[in-house]
Enzyme design. Structure first.
Site, PDB file in Angstrom:
ATOM      1  CG  ASP A 111      -1.977   0.996   1.261  1.00  0.00           C
ATOM      2  OD1 ASP A 111      -2.030   1.817   0.338  1.00  0.00           O
ATOM      3  OD2 ASP A 111      -2.769   1.042   2.223  1.00  0.00           O
ATOM      4  CB  VAL A 161      -8.811  -5.597  -1.562  1.00  0.00           C
ATOM      5  CG1 VAL A 161      -9.130  -4.641  -2.705  1.00  0.00           C
ATOM      6  CG2 VAL A 161      -7.311  -5.603  -1.275  1.00  0.00           C
ATOM      7  NE  ARG A 173      -6.216 -12.886   8.909  1.00  0.00           N
ATOM      8  CZ  ARG A 173      -5.441 -11.815   8.795  1.00  0.00           C
ATOM      9  NH1 ARG A 173      -4.882 -11.532   7.645  1.00  0.00           N
ATOM     10  NH2 ARG A 173      -5.229 -11.019   9.820  1.00  0.00           N
TER      11      ARG A 173
HETATM   12  P1  5GP Z   1       1.733  -0.371   3.861  1.00  0.00           P
HETATM   13  O1  5GP Z   1       2.741  -0.248   4.959  1.00  0.00           O
HETATM   14  O2  5GP Z   1       2.323  -0.763   2.524  1.00  0.00           O
HETATM   15  O3  5GP Z   1       0.896   0.872   3.749  1.00  0.00           O
HETATM   16  O4  5GP Z   1       0.685  -1.468   4.312  1.00  0.00           O
HETATM   17  C1  5GP Z   1       0.931  -2.798   4.191  1.00  0.00           C
HETATM   18  C2  5GP Z   1       0.008  -3.619   5.064  1.00  0.00           C
HETATM   19  O5  5GP Z   1      -1.235  -2.962   5.352  1.00  0.00           O
HETATM   20  C3  5GP Z   1      -0.378  -4.879   4.314  1.00  0.00           C
HETATM   21  O6  5GP Z   1       0.598  -5.894   4.527  1.00  0.00           O
HETATM   22  C4  5GP Z   1      -1.731  -5.208   4.900  1.00  0.00           C
HETATM   23  O7  5GP Z   1      -1.578  -5.936   6.088  1.00  0.00           O
HETATM   24  C5  5GP Z   1      -2.326  -3.847   5.223  1.00  0.00           C
HETATM   25  N1  5GP Z   1      -3.178  -3.378   4.112  1.00  0.00           N
HETATM   26  C6  5GP Z   1      -2.914  -2.372   3.259  1.00  0.00           C
HETATM   27  N2  5GP Z   1      -3.909  -2.219   2.365  1.00  0.00           N
HETATM   28  C7  5GP Z   1      -4.833  -3.175   2.659  1.00  0.00           C
HETATM   29  C8  5GP Z   1      -6.099  -3.545   2.069  1.00  0.00           C
HETATM   30  O8  5GP Z   1      -6.611  -2.983   1.089  1.00  0.00           O
HETATM   31  N3  5GP Z   1      -6.753  -4.590   2.661  1.00  0.00           N
HETATM   32  C9  5GP Z   1      -6.257  -5.261   3.742  1.00  0.00           C
HETATM   33  N4  5GP Z   1      -6.993  -6.259   4.221  1.00  0.00           N
HETATM   34  N5  5GP Z   1      -5.066  -4.944   4.308  1.00  0.00           N
HETATM   35  C10 5GP Z   1      -4.364  -3.909   3.773  1.00  0.00           C
END
Ligand code: 5GP
Length: 188
Positions: A111, A161, A173
């Site tokens: 993300d 998502v 999940r």
């Molecule tokens: P980042 O540090 O890249 O912003 O976030 C990564 C983590 O956030 C992912 O490994 C996941 O656990 C959670 N995450 C980010 N976007 C989503 C999403 O759309 N759905 C879900 N279920 N988890 C997300």
């Protein structure tokens, strides 16, 4: 399963499916073939990030013909559950050392990239022979930090998502597809 059939058996909390079970299976096989071609006979240690990547790594590992080892890490980001703060805490560390090994980090979704940035810095300090990333999903245009992610399953729109390992409040999940929840589910 055909899309029409999958739509009829869709979970009642899901508003729409964005990646079907069949599409996931086909793409995971492609990623496995690409990884096998890149590593050849060299052993590769898959480091899956719990809990979201658990289903992905189970399927991906079976599509890799190179010698595979598996290890797991669990991290938690401080702050609210749907936004990444970039401050990451290791809840469960690897069981083995990774010095001089080919490490492939297996992530569910990229993300902002903040979680992975922290993780890669941490793992790099342990002196692996190589360090690469495979992520099932990447949110288009969302990365706040640049991550060198060698293998990406699918680019997805900037929506929250669920399914195939990804949760909302620890649920969903086990859905075999990637979908978007109905807004009223969040409102509860
Ligand atoms: P980042 O540090 O890249 O912003 O976030 C990564 C983590 O956030 C992912 O490994 C996941 O656990 C959670 N995450 C980010 N976007 C989503 C999403 O759309 N759905 C879900 N279920 N988890 C997300």
């Amino acid at each position: 399963m055909e899309l029409a059939e999958q739509m009829t058996s869709m979970h009642p909390d899901v508003s729409h499916v964005i990646i079907t079970e069949e599409q996931i299976r086909a793409r995971v096989a492609e990623l496995g073939a690409q990884i096998s071609a890149d590593y050849g006979d060299e052993p590769v240690l898959l480091v899956a990030v719990l809990r979201g990547a658990a289903l992905f790594v189970a399927d991906l590992s079976r599509e890799i013909s190179s010698p595979v080892e598996l290890d797991f890490m669990a991290v938690s980001s401080y702050g609210s559950s749907t936004k990444s703060s970039g401050v990451v805490r290791i809840i469960k560390d690897l069981d083995e050392t990774i010095e001089d090994m080919n490490v492939l980090v297996v992530e569910d979704i990229l993300d902002t990239g903040l979680t992975l940035k922290y993780l890669l810095k941490n793992l790099a300090s342990r002196k692996p022979r190589s360090l690469e990333v495979v992520t099932l999903l990447s949110k288009e245009g969302k990365q706040r930090v640049s991550i060198d992610c060698k293998y990406i399953g699918f680019d997805v729109p900037d929506e929250f998502v669920i399914g195939y390992g990804l949760d909302y409040a620890e649920r969903y999940r086990n859905l075999p597809y990637i979908g978007v929840l109905k807004p009223e589910v969040y409102a509860d």
